[in-house]
Design an enzyme around this catalytic site. Structure first.
Site, mmCIF file in Angstrom:
data_model
loop_
_atom_site.group_PDB
_atom_site.id
_atom_site.type_symbol
_atom_site.label_atom_id
_atom_site.label_comp_id
_atom_site.label_asym_id
_atom_site.label_seq_id
_atom_site.Cartn_x
_atom_site.Cartn_y
_atom_site.Cartn_z
ATOM 1 C CD GLU A 28 35.170 43.615 24.791
ATOM 2 O OE1 GLU A 28 35.997 44.049 23.965
ATOM 3 O OE2 GLU A 28 35.079 44.063 25.954
ATOM 4 C CG HIS A 55 43.552 11.222 44.050
ATOM 5 N ND1 HIS A 55 42.830 11.662 42.967
ATOM 6 C CD2 HIS A 55 42.795 10.260 44.648
ATOM 7 C CE1 HIS A 55 41.686 10.992 42.901
ATOM 8 N NE2 HIS A 55 41.656 10.131 43.914
ATOM 9 N N GLY A 112 46.588 52.969 47.208
ATOM 10 C CA GLY A 112 46.228 53.225 45.821
ATOM 11 C C GLY A 112 44.893 52.630 45.416
#
Length: 462
Positions: A201, A441, A40
């Site tokens: 936008e 860490h 797809g």
């Protein structure tokens, strides 16, 4: 007579092939009708090729910054997109062959043909010159690239996402229309490749579905990288041939920029027209999506729909999840519906953006008394070591119970870091639960633990 199967899947994209694989693993006799090779849009013209080219951009960015680590690379590195395109295609080919092999192993019959639904009640699909029927049908015909009215894709001046993902030459100046996930990825990639990028936008901010604090930070980071960001802006006209004068209206009035190419990234629409769905009795919404219930069944009993043709987040992993729900329903297992507001999102621009669950705005709109905690990568050892200290982890929680409602990450490897947040949101964990866990860490992931710990007011480093 039409050949009979337990399940006939119309479409071989992520939702379609995932349904076939899941059904095949359950011992069902399955056929997939797909005109092209399986995979797809995601595998061939979307997620995978886009991320491969974004990885090229990351490598290029890393080499350019090598001097900060005392490594000399002898000048500005050269980009050869033809090599990157060949690598991209090799990745796509390997993954496609992998899916094809899995389908064959599970005895799924793949019918290489354009297919349409011709008889809903009897669940008949026409595939070329033949017909196949199923005890159940699953519709997964995917989506198409949306174009703006009157602005057709031509592959030279106006580009679709498919054109961008096949480009071998970098435009000197590019304007990206659309500041959603695809637009932000393309703007980021082209900027790394050396284009002068303008991003337009129509919404008041980038990534309209993201948390406002994250979207605002991304806009600032883009501006810092030299990407001209124009939000709350609407295209008016494009003029010219070799050089394009693009005019749009923004908050401060009309703006015109001159570019070489325009990239249109305004989303994708459901491929449901001319598929025989309506004629076969399958109900569509006003937006053209297939209407389904919580188990992905359509208005016709025994016919299910998944992926981009459903009005749900257009994400491959959502298609996978919907496929599993649909096949479980076909098997009579009564699966619970997908909680779409809790699925993970990932945007692979620089910096990366990812989230799961509610934004701060959504949580307040739903009546939650919200407590939030934000920790920045600038204080994280690993982020400083790898040279990417920009960004933060944000946890949105219920103020009374401290239940995690949403997790939002912008910064290095955000798309990987969000996995822990996704689990926290979906298991309805509290920040106290997370704060008790030990995070290694120095890692980027410990910032998630620090952010959760700080909700109680007893954080360590912030």
């Amino acid at each position: 007579m039409a050949e009979q199967f337990d399940v006939v899947v119309l479409g071989g994209g992520p939702g379609g092939y995932a349904a076939a694989l899941y059904a095949g693993s359950a011992g069902l006799k399955v056929a997939v009708v797909e005109e092209r090779r399986v995979g797809g849009t995601c595998l061939h013209q979307g997620c995978v090729p886009a991320k491969e080219l974004l990885q090229t951009a990351e490598v290029l960015r890393t080499i350019r910054g090598a001097g900060d680590f005392g490594i000399s690379v002898g000048g500005d590195p050269a980009l050869d997109l033809t090599v990157s395109q060949a690598r991209k295609q090799s990745v796509v080919e390997k993954l496609t062959k992998g899916v094809e092999g899995l389908l064959a192993q599970r005895k799924v019959v793949t019918i290489p043909s354009w297919g349409t639904l011709v008889d809903g009640p009897n669940r008949v699909v026409r595939a070329g010159d033949t017909e196949v029927t199923g005890d159940a049908l699953l519709l997964a015909t995917g989506s198409y690239t949306r174009a703006l009215p009157g602005l057709d894709f031509d592959g030279t001046r106006v580009l679709s996402s498919e054109h961008v993902l096949a480009m071998t030459d970098v435009p000197a100046r590019a304007l990206v229309l659309g500041g959603g996930a695809i637009g932000c990825e393309f703007a980021s990639m082209l900027a790394d490749f050396g284009s002068e990028v303008t991003l337009v936008e129509v919404a008041p901010r980038l990534l309209p579905g993201a948390d406002e604090q994250v979207a605002t930070f991304l806009g600032r980071m883009f501006q810092r990288r030299g990407i001209a960001v124009h939000v709350d802006s609407r295209l008016q006209v494009i003029e010219g041939t070799s050089e394009l004068a693009v005019s749009f209206d923004g908050p401060k009035g009309p703006v015109t920029v001159t570019v070489d190419q325009v990239v249109v990234s305004i989303g994708r629409g459901p491929r449901t027209a001319d598929m025989g769905f309506v004629e076969a009795g399958v109900e569509l919404t006003s937006s053209g999506h297939v209407r389904t219930d919580g188990q992905m069944q359509t208005s016709v009993p025994g016919i299910y729909a998944v992926g981009d043709i459903v009005d749900s987040p257009q994400l491959a992993h959502v298609g996978f999840a919907e496929a599993i729900v649909a096949i479980q329903a076909i098997l009579g297992e009564d699966p619970p519906p997908i909680e779409y507001d809790k699925v993970p999102w990932g945007i692979y621009c620089h910096p990366e953006v990812a989230w799961a669950g509610l934004t701060e705005e959504e949580a307040r709109a739903r009546g939650h008394d919200v407590v939030k905690s934000v920790h920045r990568f600038g204080g994280n050892s690993r982020a400083l070591i790898v040279g990417e200290p920009e960004g933060f982890v944000k946890i949105v929680a219920d103020a009374e119970t401290h239940t995690v409602l949403g997790v939002h990450v912008i910064g290095p490897w955000a798309t990987e870091l969000v996995a822990e947040g996704y689990l926290a949101v979906n298991w309805e964990a509290t920040t106290d639960d997370i704060g008790r866990l030990v995070h290694a860490h120095p890692t980027l992931s410990e910032l998630f633990g620090e952010t959760a710990l700080a909700v109680s007011g007893r954080g360590l480093h912030g």
